[in-house]
Design a protein around this motif. Sequence first.
Motif, mmCIF file in Angstrom:
data_model
loop_
_atom_site.group_PDB
_atom_site.id
_atom_site.type_symbol
_atom_site.label_atom_id
_atom_site.label_comp_id
_atom_site.label_asym_id
_atom_site.label_seq_id
_atom_site.Cartn_x
_atom_site.Cartn_y
_atom_site.Cartn_z
ATOM 1 N N ASN A 102 0.839 -1.190 0.000
ATOM 2 C CA ASN A 102 0.000 0.000 0.000
ATOM 3 C C ASN A 102 0.877 1.244 0.000
ATOM 4 O OD1 ASN A 102 -1.948 2.009 0.559
ATOM 5 N ND2 ASN A 102 -3.202 0.496 1.624
ATOM 6 N N PRO A 103 0.665 2.163 -0.943
ATOM 7 C CA PRO A 103 1.465 3.399 -0.946
ATOM 8 C C PRO A 103 1.265 4.251 0.317
ATOM 9 C CG PRO A 103 0.378 3.096 -3.056
ATOM 10 C CD PRO A 103 -0.205 2.080 -2.117
ATOM 11 N N GLU A 104 0.108 4.090 0.968
ATOM 12 C CA GLU A 104 -0.148 4.853 2.188
ATOM 13 C C GLU A 104 0.711 4.310 3.321
ATOM 14 O OE1 GLU A 104 -3.745 5.974 5.306
ATOM 15 O OE2 GLU A 104 -4.236 4.993 3.415
ATOM 16 N N PRO A 105 1.584 5.128 3.898
ATOM 17 C CA PRO A 105 2.460 4.646 4.971
ATOM 18 C C PRO A 105 1.669 4.027 6.122
ATOM 19 C CG PRO A 105 3.137 6.826 4.248
ATOM 20 C CD PRO A 105 1.813 6.541 3.590
ATOM 21 N N GLY A 106 2.075 2.830 6.521
ATOM 22 C CA GLY A 106 1.452 2.133 7.638
ATOM 23 C C GLY A 106 0.159 1.417 7.319
ATOM 24 N N ALA A 107 -0.371 1.590 6.116
ATOM 25 C CA ALA A 107 -1.626 0.929 5.744
ATOM 26 C C ALA A 107 -1.360 -0.517 5.325
ATOM 27 C CB ALA A 107 -2.300 1.684 4.606
ATOM 28 N N PRO A 108 -2.346 -1.409 5.521
ATOM 29 C CA PRO A 108 -2.141 -2.813 5.143
ATOM 30 C C PRO A 108 -2.014 -2.984 3.632
ATOM 31 C CG PRO A 108 -4.418 -2.434 5.798
ATOM 32 C CD PRO A 108 -3.678 -1.169 6.087
ATOM 33 N N ALA A 109 -1.349 -4.052 3.244
ATOM 34 C CA ALA A 109 -1.179 -4.370 1.825
ATOM 35 C C ALA A 109 -2.545 -4.542 1.158
ATOM 36 C CB ALA A 109 -0.355 -5.648 1.668
ATOM 37 N N LEU A 110 -2.572 -4.319 -0.150
ATOM 38 C CA LEU A 110 -3.784 -4.500 -0.946
ATOM 39 C C LEU A 110 -3.656 -5.806 -1.719
ATOM 40 C CD1 LEU A 110 -3.871 -0.878 -2.372
ATOM 41 C CD2 LEU A 110 -5.257 -1.772 -0.497
ATOM 42 N N GLY A 111 -4.786 -6.414 -2.088
ATOM 43 C CA GLY A 111 -4.678 -7.633 -2.878
ATOM 44 C C GLY A 111 -6.002 -8.317 -3.135
ATOM 45 N N PHE A 112 -5.923 -9.324 -3.989
ATOM 46 C CA PHE A 112 -7.067 -10.200 -4.256
ATOM 47 C C PHE A 112 -6.521 -11.605 -4.491
ATOM 48 C CE2 PHE A 112 -5.629 -8.893 -8.384
ATOM 49 C CZ PHE A 112 -5.906 -9.934 -9.251
ATOM 50 N N ASP A 113 -7.344 -12.595 -4.191
ATOM 51 C CA ASP A 113 -6.917 -13.991 -4.244
ATOM 52 C C ASP A 113 -7.071 -14.596 -5.632
ATOM 53 O OD1 ASP A 113 -6.548 -13.809 -1.490
ATOM 54 O OD2 ASP A 113 -8.488 -14.700 -1.024
ATOM 55 N N SER A 114 -6.247 -15.598 -5.909
ATOM 56 C CA SER A 114 -6.452 -16.427 -7.092
ATOM 57 C C SER A 114 -6.098 -17.867 -6.751
ATOM 58 C CB SER A 114 -5.648 -15.928 -8.297
ATOM 59 O OG SER A 114 -4.264 -15.998 -8.062
#
Length: 194
Positions: A91-103
């Motif tokens: 996540n570009p936002e400092p301290g924010a959790p990673a972004l994603g989707f499952d496959s």
Amino acid sequence: MTRYDRTEVEGAFRHYFTVGPISENWDAMAQLFTDDGIYRDHFYGMFTGPSEISRYLEGTMGAAPYVYNPLVWYTIDDDRVVYKVVNRADNPEPGAPALGFDSLQVLTYAGRGKWSAQEDWWVMYEMKKFAAEFREASSKFPMPDSPLRRRDWGDWVEWARPAEGHVAHPSWMDRDGFTPISGRADIDFGTRNS
């Protein structure tokens, strides 16, 4: 009676995953398919043989350099390996959790360290939501360093993460004349889904 020893399939899968998602040597991963091996993505289509598979993998991964693929789980049943990854971006936002989707992926082992097939399954809505969230975060918090950051490999599968200090250098970066695949219209090879 099983066709392959589980130890052989497990070793081949660990090598496959290490070469591909961990090291991001997509061309070397494609070379682990048999000459008639099939890679089927439910959205993009079907690609046959190492050359087409390499073009597809490098093209799609190169279109989204910020994406990496932590392994969540896998299971082996004779010649089949079913595994789940997160298509993740820091996540570009400092301290924010990673972004994603499952496959979900289904691999078919062909023996001698080679694979005869892979099928990829993911949900378009989840991918679009992920892309929109990443774009929005990037517009608010421009990343000062490389989009090739890979900071959160999760704690799911111990062996399935790069060594400490690893610097991402995907194989498409060294490809002369490399053209990313941003959508189905960019693909002029394989059998495309309509």
